[in-house]
Design an enzyme around this catalytic site. Sequence first.
Site, PDB file in Angstrom:
ATOM      1  N   THR A  64       0.817  -1.212   0.000  1.00  0.00           N
ATOM      2  CA  THR A  64       0.000   0.000   0.000  1.00  0.00           C
ATOM      3  C   THR A  64       0.848   1.258   0.000  1.00  0.00           C
ATOM      4  O   THR A  64       0.524   2.234  -0.678  1.00  0.00           O
ATOM      5  CB  THR A  64      -0.941   0.004   1.228  1.00  0.00           C
ATOM      6  OG1 THR A  64      -1.831  -1.105   1.136  1.00  0.00           O
ATOM      7  CG2 THR A  64      -1.746   1.291   1.303  1.00  0.00           C
TER       8      THR A  64
ATOM      9  N   SER B 218       1.158  -7.225  -1.198  1.00  0.00           N
ATOM     10  CA  SER B 218       1.720  -8.225  -0.280  1.00  0.00           C
ATOM     11  C   SER B 218       0.868  -9.483  -0.176  1.00  0.00           C
ATOM     12  O   SER B 218       1.332 -10.506   0.335  1.00  0.00           O
ATOM     13  CB  SER B 218       1.936  -7.631   1.121  1.00  0.00           C
ATOM     14  OG  SER B 218       0.709  -7.401   1.785  1.00  0.00           O
TER      15      SER B 218
ATOM     16  N   THR C  74       0.969  -4.361   4.225  1.00  0.00           N
ATOM     17  CA  THR C  74       0.632  -4.732   5.603  1.00  0.00           C
ATOM     18  C   THR C  74      -0.013  -6.114   5.727  1.00  0.00           C
ATOM     19  O   THR C  74       0.053  -6.735   6.781  1.00  0.00           O
ATOM     20  CB  THR C  74      -0.320  -3.696   6.226  1.00  0.00           C
ATOM     21  OG1 THR C  74      -1.513  -3.611   5.444  1.00  0.00           O
ATOM     22  CG2 THR C  74       0.345  -2.336   6.301  1.00  0.00           C
ATOM     23  N   ASP C  75      -0.637  -6.613   4.652  1.00  0.00           N
ATOM     24  CA  ASP C  75      -1.423  -7.844   4.788  1.00  0.00           C
ATOM     25  C   ASP C  75      -0.570  -9.038   5.206  1.00  0.00           C
ATOM     26  O   ASP C  75      -1.015  -9.880   5.996  1.00  0.00           O
ATOM     27  CB  ASP C  75      -2.155  -8.156   3.478  1.00  0.00           C
ATOM     28  CG  ASP C  75      -3.335  -7.227   3.251  1.00  0.00           C
ATOM     29  OD1 ASP C  75      -3.694  -6.493   4.188  1.00  0.00           O
ATOM     30  OD2 ASP C  75      -3.890  -7.233   2.137  1.00  0.00           O
TER      31      ASP C  75
END
Length: 339
Positions: A12, A54, A85-86
């Site tokens: 992101t 990700s 972040t995932d």
Amino acid sequence: MKKILMIGTGGTIASRQTENGLAPGLTPQDILSYIPQVEQVCEVETFQVCNIDSTNVTPEHWKLIVEAVEERYDSYDGFVICHGTDTLAYTAAALSYMIQNSPKPIVITGAQKPINMDVTDAKTNLLDSFIYASDDNSEDVSIVFDGKVILGTRAKKERAKSYNAFSSINFPYPAVIQDEQVIRYIPPVRHQGEVRFYHEMKDSVYVLKLVPGMRNGVLTQILDFYDCVVIESFGVGGLPDSITKEVYEGMKKWKEEGKLIVMTTQVVSEGSNMTVYEVGKKVKQDFDLLEAYDMTLEATITKLMWLMAQPSNSYEEIKNRFYTMINHDILFAGFREEK
């Protein structure tokens, strides 16, 4: 000034808006241009490993990151990795096992909103990461996010949209970043010996989440395709009768085939202890099952991937190394195993 290498992987923080939604499109140099004040913190150079969402990260990408760090390790004082972040917590845990005993900091960060948006957490997270990576007392693999430092083996993404997306599970935050200063709650422990790099991860690991009424036979089918199953049990840990019967019927065959079953819990905090209830104690004792205790699921999975890729691994060797603490990933195993 410290010399820090920023490694881009996408996510992101590096995304642009497209007609199909957000997608990575910014280079590390593009990202860096949004925090000009970093020039007062450290000298930064950049390197791009990949530029992906990700969700698409695999162990192959972890290997690329490790290679990038290893090849440049002697040329820099620290590393900042920008990541989606995932799967950030998985990558942080994986790198904790693939890069051990590092006196230089390897910091992973990301954002809930792209850095080119007017309102974003990306600028603060990235600047904080460079501040932490430039501190003399920083070492090993850590996440810096929302002003908090989290050990690479202790992070979990618990919020999908909020800026405080990550929590430290079963371990305190070792430090925070406030007013561009590192405030440490836990003093660092200086490493003895050289940094160690590992390059292989065996991805034959699957997670089975128990649900009430799960049918008999699911575990057997999974072990036909995978070499290791991590069972997310209820509460402090136990198996329903249908699964227990399946384990007793198949365990001898699975052990002969080198298969692993590792028990953990669906409950995020405080960890497992299978010896508390009858539904867990007997099966654990009868088959000497590995148990994750206070480890995060992300650390459990990536540690097993790392261990299974090591040569000449007997069950006892895997057990001993699984219960050996790396980057503070497990605290209670020794005490409980002695009991």
